[in-house]
Scaffold this active site. Structure first.
Site, PDB file in Angstrom:
ATOM      1  N   SER A  40       0.770  -1.147   0.226  1.00 20.34           N
ATOM      2  CA  SER A  40       0.138  -0.105  -0.032  1.00 20.34           C
ATOM      3  C   SER A  40       0.900   1.363   0.062  1.00 20.34           C
ATOM      4  O   SER A  40       0.254   2.320  -0.200  1.00 20.34           O
ATOM      5  CB  SER A  40      -1.097  -0.169   1.153  1.00 20.34           C
ATOM      6  OG  SER A  40      -0.277  -0.018   2.407  1.00 20.34           O
ATOM      7  N   CYS A  41       2.230   1.007   0.081  1.00 20.12           N
ATOM      8  CA  CYS A  41       2.980   2.340   0.206  1.00 20.12           C
ATOM      9  C   CYS A  41       4.074   2.062  -0.957  1.00 20.12           C
ATOM     10  O   CYS A  41       4.700   1.202  -1.045  1.00 20.12           O
ATOM     11  CB  CYS A  41       3.743   2.407   1.537  1.00 20.12           C
ATOM     12  SG  CYS A  41       4.774   3.638   1.709  1.00 20.12           S
ATOM     13  N   GLY A  42       4.368   3.178  -1.412  1.00 25.52           N
ATOM     14  CA  GLY A  42       5.401   3.414  -2.512  1.00 25.52           C
ATOM     15  C   GLY A  42       6.738   3.510  -1.741  1.00 25.52           C
ATOM     16  O   GLY A  42       7.154   3.173  -0.700  1.00 25.52           O
TER      17      GLY A  42
END
Length: 290
Positions: A120-122
């Protein structure tokens, strides 16, 4: 390669008030889930990052991640990619470790920082627009591309039609790279799906790097979710002039798009869209005299 989907038994509760639901409120069935597994990325023998991803196109994912980190920007800098030995408790190869060998003159990143990326996080280590510009070897601002607004608005439907994994799971993001022709039409060059939207973009960018296509001039990157800072960052580092998203952008995503000379569109839903940066690339239809 690991499985992309997995079947699981579920208990389905139906509460619609129908006679069938009142008689059988709980139904037992199988559902198809998108697989999520860790992938360790190594540079040489040193661990660089771990990301949670849907297995498949892992070499593209690793290549794209290295572009997004500003480590490489041409296929000649990437000597080889290979799966390393790794087995599960049953002794089956997991294909969850990929080793990248870089050309000797490529500056190695700090492999001691233990980068962890969730689905969910880059890329969380890059926290400023200035840092992106320092890493960039391409300038989207120089791209003279013009995209007809009707073409731009049509891309989410074209993307959705090609989402095979989403069709059976409903649980993955997609990124599609479109080339805009001289007549304003769009051709889908590459589509990738993943539980992580940033992974889907990395897989597209990595594919393009390995095909020798960077910078990606004359293209639009259409994504299925929102336009976050890291997605604009990845597009900018690949030289993509236009990023369009089905959902909303963040404020920092808009700031980075403006600073990079990119066009950023959001809420692209087929009949309407919002352009938050670079509206000069969006061509309006010519009014008819009638």
């Amino acid at each position: 390669m690991g499985r992309v989907t997995q079947r699981r038994k579920v208990h389905k509760y139906v509460l619609d008030g129908s006679p069938q639901a009142l008689e059988f409120p709980v139904r037992h069935r199988e559902d198809v889930l998108a697989v999520e597994e860790p992938l360790e990325i190594r540079i040489g023998s040193l661990s660089f990052s771990v990301t949670m991803r849907t297995p498949g196109n892992d070499f593209d994912l690793v290549a794209g991640f290295l572009v997004s980190e500003g480590v490489i920007w041409s296929p000649e800098q990437l000597v080889s990619l290979r799966f390393c030995a790794g087995e599960d408790e049953d002794g089956v190869q997991t294909f969850n470790v990929v080793e990248a060998q870089l050309r000797p003159d490529v500056v190695r990143p700090d492999t001691g920082r233990n980068v962890y990326t969730s689905s969910s996080c880059g890329i969380c280590g890059t926290d400023s627009i200035e840092a992106v510009h320092k890493s960039s070897h391409f300038s989207p601002a120089d791209d003279p591309l013009t995209v007809p607004v009707a073409t731009l608005a049509s891309l989410p439907d074209q993307l959705r039609e090609a989402q095979a994994v989403f069709d059976v799971t409903g649980g993955v993001h997609a990124a599609g790279l479109f080339r805009i022709a001289a007549d304003g039409s769009a051709e889908l060059l590459c589509l990738r799906e993943d539980v992580g939207r940033h992974n889907a973009v990395d897989k597209v960018v990595g594919w393009a790097l390995r095909e020798g296509m960077l910078p990606l001039r004359g293209t639009v990157l259409q994504v299925s979710g929102r336009a976050s800072f890291e997605l604009v960052q990845k597009a900018a580092l690949a030289g993509i002039p236009v990023l369009a998203a089905v959902s909303a952008p963040s404020s920092l995503a808009v700031e980075l798009a403006e600073a990079s000379g990119m066009t950023l569109a959001g809420f692209s839903r087929g009949t309407s869209l919002n352009v938050y940066a670079g509206a000069g690339r969006v061509g309006m239809p010519v009014p008819s005299d009638g």
